[in-house]
Design a protein around this motif. Structure first.
Motif, PDB file in Angstrom:
ATOM      1  N   GLY A   1       0.796  -1.217   0.000  1.00  0.00           N
ATOM      2  CA  GLY A   1       0.000   0.000   0.000  1.00  0.00           C
ATOM      3  C   GLY A   1       0.828   1.266   0.000  1.00  0.00           C
ATOM      4  O   GLY A   1       0.279   2.366   0.100  1.00  0.00           O
ATOM      5  N   GLU A   2       2.144   1.147  -0.122  1.00  0.00           N
ATOM      6  CA  GLU A   2       3.015   2.322  -0.128  1.00  0.00           C
ATOM      7  C   GLU A   2       3.068   2.917  -1.539  1.00  0.00           C
ATOM      8  O   GLU A   2       3.261   2.191  -2.518  1.00  0.00           O
ATOM      9  N   SER A   3       2.912   4.229  -1.606  1.00  0.00           N
ATOM     10  CA  SER A   3       2.921   4.911  -2.900  1.00  0.00           C
ATOM     11  C   SER A   3       4.189   5.738  -3.061  1.00  0.00           C
ATOM     12  O   SER A   3       4.667   6.357  -2.102  1.00  0.00           O
ATOM     13  N   PHE A   4       4.701   5.752  -4.295  1.00  0.00           N
ATOM     14  CA  PHE A   4       5.913   6.505  -4.605  1.00  0.00           C
ATOM     15  C   PHE A   4       5.717   7.255  -5.924  1.00  0.00           C
ATOM     16  O   PHE A   4       5.151   6.715  -6.877  1.00  0.00           O
ATOM     17  N   LYS A   5       6.215   8.463  -5.932  1.00  0.00           N
ATOM     18  CA  LYS A   5       6.139   9.254  -7.155  1.00  0.00           C
ATOM     19  C   LYS A   5       7.169   8.734  -8.153  1.00  0.00           C
ATOM     20  O   LYS A   5       8.293   8.394  -7.785  1.00  0.00           O
ATOM     21  N   VAL A   6       6.771   8.680  -9.437  1.00  0.00           N
ATOM     22  CA  VAL A   6       7.681   8.219 -10.487  1.00  0.00           C
ATOM     23  C   VAL A   6       7.659   9.206 -11.649  1.00  0.00           C
ATOM     24  O   VAL A   6       6.748  10.022 -11.775  1.00  0.00           O
ATOM     25  N   LYS A   7       8.664   9.109 -12.486  1.00  0.00           N
ATOM     26  CA  LYS A   7       8.715   9.912 -13.710  1.00  0.00           C
ATOM     27  C   LYS A   7       9.047   8.996 -14.883  1.00  0.00           C
ATOM     28  O   LYS A   7       9.678   7.940 -14.711  1.00  0.00           O
ATOM     29  N   SER A   8       8.621   9.391 -16.052  1.00  0.00           N
ATOM     30  CA  SER A   8       8.911   8.610 -17.253  1.00  0.00           C
ATOM     31  C   SER A   8      10.298   8.977 -17.768  1.00  0.00           C
ATOM     32  O   SER A   8      10.621  10.151 -17.934  1.00  0.00           O
ATOM     33  N   VAL A   9      11.130   7.945 -18.018  1.00  0.00           N
ATOM     34  CA  VAL A   9      12.489   8.201 -18.507  1.00  0.00           C
ATOM     35  C   VAL A   9      12.708   7.669 -19.917  1.00  0.00           C
ATOM     36  O   VAL A   9      13.682   8.035 -20.578  1.00  0.00           O
ATOM     37  N   TYR A  10      11.802   6.803 -20.385  1.00  0.00           N
ATOM     38  CA  TYR A  10      11.971   6.267 -21.740  1.00  0.00           C
ATOM     39  C   TYR A  10      10.637   5.724 -22.236  1.00  0.00           C
ATOM     40  O   TYR A  10       9.881   5.103 -21.477  1.00  0.00           O
ATOM     41  N   THR A  11      10.346   5.965 -23.506  1.00  0.00           N
ATOM     42  CA  THR A  11       9.141   5.407 -24.121  1.00  0.00           C
ATOM     43  C   THR A  11       9.482   4.823 -25.485  1.00  0.00           C
ATOM     44  O   THR A  11      10.337   5.346 -26.204  1.00  0.00           O
ATOM     45  N   ASP A  12       8.811   3.744 -25.818  1.00  0.00           N
ATOM     46  CA  ASP A  12       8.944   3.099 -27.125  1.00  0.00           C
ATOM     47  C   ASP A  12       7.537   2.966 -27.706  1.00  0.00           C
ATOM     48  O   ASP A  12       6.865   1.953 -27.490  1.00  0.00           O
ATOM     49  N   PRO A  13       7.077   3.992 -28.436  1.00  0.00           N
ATOM     50  CA  PRO A  13       5.697   3.967 -28.943  1.00  0.00           C
ATOM     51  C   PRO A  13       5.412   2.789 -29.871  1.00  0.00           C
ATOM     52  O   PRO A  13       4.304   2.260 -29.873  1.00  0.00           O
ATOM     53  N   GLN A  14       6.401   2.383 -30.657  1.00  0.00           N
ATOM     54  CA  GLN A  14       6.159   1.312 -31.619  1.00  0.00           C
ATOM     55  C   GLN A  14       5.840  -0.004 -30.925  1.00  0.00           C
ATOM     56  O   GLN A  14       5.000  -0.777 -31.392  1.00  0.00           O
ATOM     57  N   ASN A  15       6.481  -0.258 -29.790  1.00  0.00           N
ATOM     58  CA  ASN A  15       6.271  -1.514 -29.070  1.00  0.00           C
ATOM     59  C   ASN A  15       5.458  -1.340 -27.788  1.00  0.00           C
ATOM     60  O   ASN A  15       5.335  -2.293 -27.008  1.00  0.00           O
ATOM     61  N   ASP A  16       4.908  -0.135 -27.575  1.00  0.00           N
ATOM     62  CA  ASP A  16       4.025   0.125 -26.433  1.00  0.00           C
ATOM     63  C   ASP A  16       4.729  -0.143 -25.098  1.00  0.00           C
ATOM     64  O   ASP A  16       4.174  -0.782 -24.207  1.00  0.00           O
ATOM     65  N   ILE A  17       5.949   0.351 -24.972  1.00  0.00           N
ATOM     66  CA  ILE A  17       6.729   0.153 -23.752  1.00  0.00           C
ATOM     67  C   ILE A  17       7.082   1.508 -23.150  1.00  0.00           C
ATOM     68  O   ILE A  17       7.419   2.447 -23.868  1.00  0.00           O
ATOM     69  N   ALA A  18       6.990   1.591 -21.823  1.00  0.00           N
ATOM     70  CA  ALA A  18       7.442   2.780 -21.094  1.00  0.00           C
ATOM     71  C   ALA A  18       8.264   2.322 -19.897  1.00  0.00           C
ATOM     72  O   ALA A  18       7.936   1.315 -19.255  1.00  0.00           O
ATOM     73  N   ILE A  19       9.336   3.049 -19.616  1.00  0.00           N
ATOM     74  CA  ILE A  19      10.150   2.771 -18.430  1.00  0.00           C
ATOM     75  C   ILE A  19      10.074   3.989 -17.519  1.00  0.00           C
ATOM     76  O   ILE A  19      10.321   5.122 -17.937  1.00  0.00           O
ATOM     77  N   LEU A  20       9.700   3.731 -16.264  1.00  0.00           N
ATOM     78  CA  LEU A  20       9.547   4.775 -15.259  1.00  0.00           C
ATOM     79  C   LEU A  20      10.680   4.663 -14.245  1.00  0.00           C
ATOM     80  O   LEU A  20      11.301   3.608 -14.097  1.00  0.00           O
ATOM     81  N   LYS A  21      10.902   5.749 -13.520  1.00  0.00           N
ATOM     82  CA  LYS A  21      11.922   5.747 -12.457  1.00  0.00           C
ATOM     83  C   LYS A  21      11.307   6.339 -11.202  1.00  0.00           C
ATOM     84  O   LYS A  21      10.733   7.434 -11.232  1.00  0.00           O
ATOM     85  N   ILE A  22      11.400   5.590 -10.101  1.00  0.00           N
ATOM     86  CA  ILE A  22      10.901   6.108  -8.826  1.00  0.00           C
ATOM     87  C   ILE A  22      11.787   7.279  -8.397  1.00  0.00           C
ATOM     88  O   ILE A  22      13.008   7.137  -8.255  1.00  0.00           O
ATOM     89  N   SER A  23      11.150   8.434  -8.224  1.00  0.00           N
ATOM     90  CA  SER A  23      11.892   9.649  -7.868  1.00  0.00           C
ATOM     91  C   SER A  23      11.546  10.134  -6.467  1.00  0.00           C
ATOM     92  O   SER A  23      11.874  11.263  -6.098  1.00  0.00           O
ATOM     93  N   ASP A  24      10.885   9.292  -5.702  1.00  0.00           N
ATOM     94  CA  ASP A  24      10.424   9.657  -4.362  1.00  0.00           C
ATOM     95  C   ASP A  24      11.558   9.490  -3.349  1.00  0.00           C
ATOM     96  O   ASP A  24      12.228   8.453  -3.311  1.00  0.00           O
ATOM     97  N   LYS A  25      11.769  10.500  -2.514  1.00  0.00           N
ATOM     98  CA  LYS A  25      12.861  10.449  -1.531  1.00  0.00           C
ATOM     99  C   LYS A  25      12.623   9.398  -0.450  1.00  0.00           C
ATOM    100  O   LYS A  25      13.558   8.996   0.260  1.00  0.00           O
TER     101      LYS A  25
END
Length: 365
Positions: A196-220
């Protein structure tokens, strides 16, 4: 009676233009002052016009009869009978030879055209094949029954974000992999773990052709993860191979089991597997694993109107996405897959216990 006859005679002279100017002016003044006279003028004019039309018809009929009498019908009929022209006579006489010559000419032209355009056609075909592959990928995102952003609330920790889908860790320092369609267009993103713990993330990479996204947890408040228990499979999975997934189609993590039913996805898309797993909105972005704990793909959606027909992006494209992340997004760390799975040989229940901390609910703002 006499006056009527005299009036009719004057009207006829008026209509025929036989009155002099003074008489015409006087008669027109009478028409303006006497409605009966004016009515008689109109009626008589109509009568004269009708008589003239009838006389014209009689004259035309007489002319036609005269012309018909002068025509030699038998001679005309003989003239109008069809006679073979010289071209037709030539065709009838030499049609076999002409047909052979024409066939030879057409065959020669086709052969020359084929030789000249063969290389060009191959290039066009290759280009069309690439375009068709891209169109297929676009169609997947349009027709798959993936409806992200359904409203759900976390029972453990309230969060104003909308429920989006599933993601899973690919590194201990907080890199999360999911589907692009889950996070596309978001103003901000959070992930929530099984505790149940929530962390803020940001998108660091997207691949629209293959429908992939990589996120990075940026929460302290994020302290990192233990060793990732699964590895990423580099070879293709076999048809009939048992697979399973964990995801968040609801507030709690849900297990889905099945097998690989095809090595191609929707409309023959070779970037995906088709798997016989019942999935729902919210499963998108979840990991697909084999019995040994190897990551074989990412759940990307299901076929509309067909239960138990889901699709998963192959692990090959996960590895490509991880290698494609810009270095400035990674800092000193490089993303790399584990060489050994920690799930091999474990029962399914034990595998799930180890996996739960690495599978996240994606929440979209």
């Amino acid at each position: 009676m006499r006056n009527d006859l005299e009036l009719d005679a004057i009207i006829e002279d008026y209509l025929l233009g036989k009155l002099n100017p003074q008489e015409t002016e006087a008669f027109e003044q009478l028409r303006r002052n006497d409605a009966t006279v004016d009515h008689k003028v109109v009626s008589h004019k109509f009568f004269l016009e009708s008589m003239e039309a009838f006389a014209e018809q009689l004259r035309l009929r007489e002319q036609l009869n005269h012309i018909h009498g002068e025509i030699d019908v038998e001679s005309l009929a003989d003239t109008l009978r069809p006679h073979p022209s010289k071209v037709v006579q030539l065709w009838r006489k030499h049609k076999s030879a002409l047909a052979v010559a024409a066939s030879f000419l057409v065959l020669s032209l086709v052969s020359v055209y084929s030789i000249q355009h063969n290389n060009k056609q191959e290039a066009i075909y290759e280009k069309m094949s690439r375009e068709i592959s891209r169109v297929k990928q676009s169609q997947n995102n349009l027709v798959l029954d993936v409806r992200a952003n359904s409203m759900h609330n976390s029972p453990k920790k309230p969060n104003p974000g909308n429920f989006g889908g599933t993601g899973f860790a690919v590194s201990t320092n907080g890199y999360i992999l999911t589907n692009l369609h889950v996070v596309n267009g978001a103003d901000s993103l959070f992930v929530q773990n099984s505790k149940g713990e929530s962390f803020k993330v940001k998108s660091v990479y997207t691949d629209p052709q293959n429908d992939i996204a990589i996120l990075k947890i940026s929460d302290k408040h994020f302290n990192g993860l233990s060793t990732i228990p699964y590895t990423i499979k580099k070879s293709l999975s076999s048809i009939g191979e048992n697979v399973y997934t964990l995801g968040y189609p609801k507030d709690d993590i849900v297990l889905g089991e099945g097998s690989v039913s095809s090595r191609s996805g929707f409309v023959g898309d070779t970037t995906q597997y088709q798997v016989s797993i019942l999935v729902n909105p919210g499963n998108s972005g979840g990991p697909l694993l084999d019995n040994n704990g190897n990551l074989v793909g990412i759940i990307s959606g299901k076929q509309d109107q067909t239960e138990g027909a889901a699709f998963a992006i192959k692990s090959k494209y996960i590895l490509e996405a991880m290698r494609a992340i810009p270095q400035d997004s990674l800092g000193v760390n490089r993303l790399s897959a584990n060489k050994k799975s920690l799930l091999t040989g474990l029962k399914r229940t034990k595998q799930i216990e180890k996996l739960e901390d690495y599978v996240f609910m994606i929440k979209v703002y």
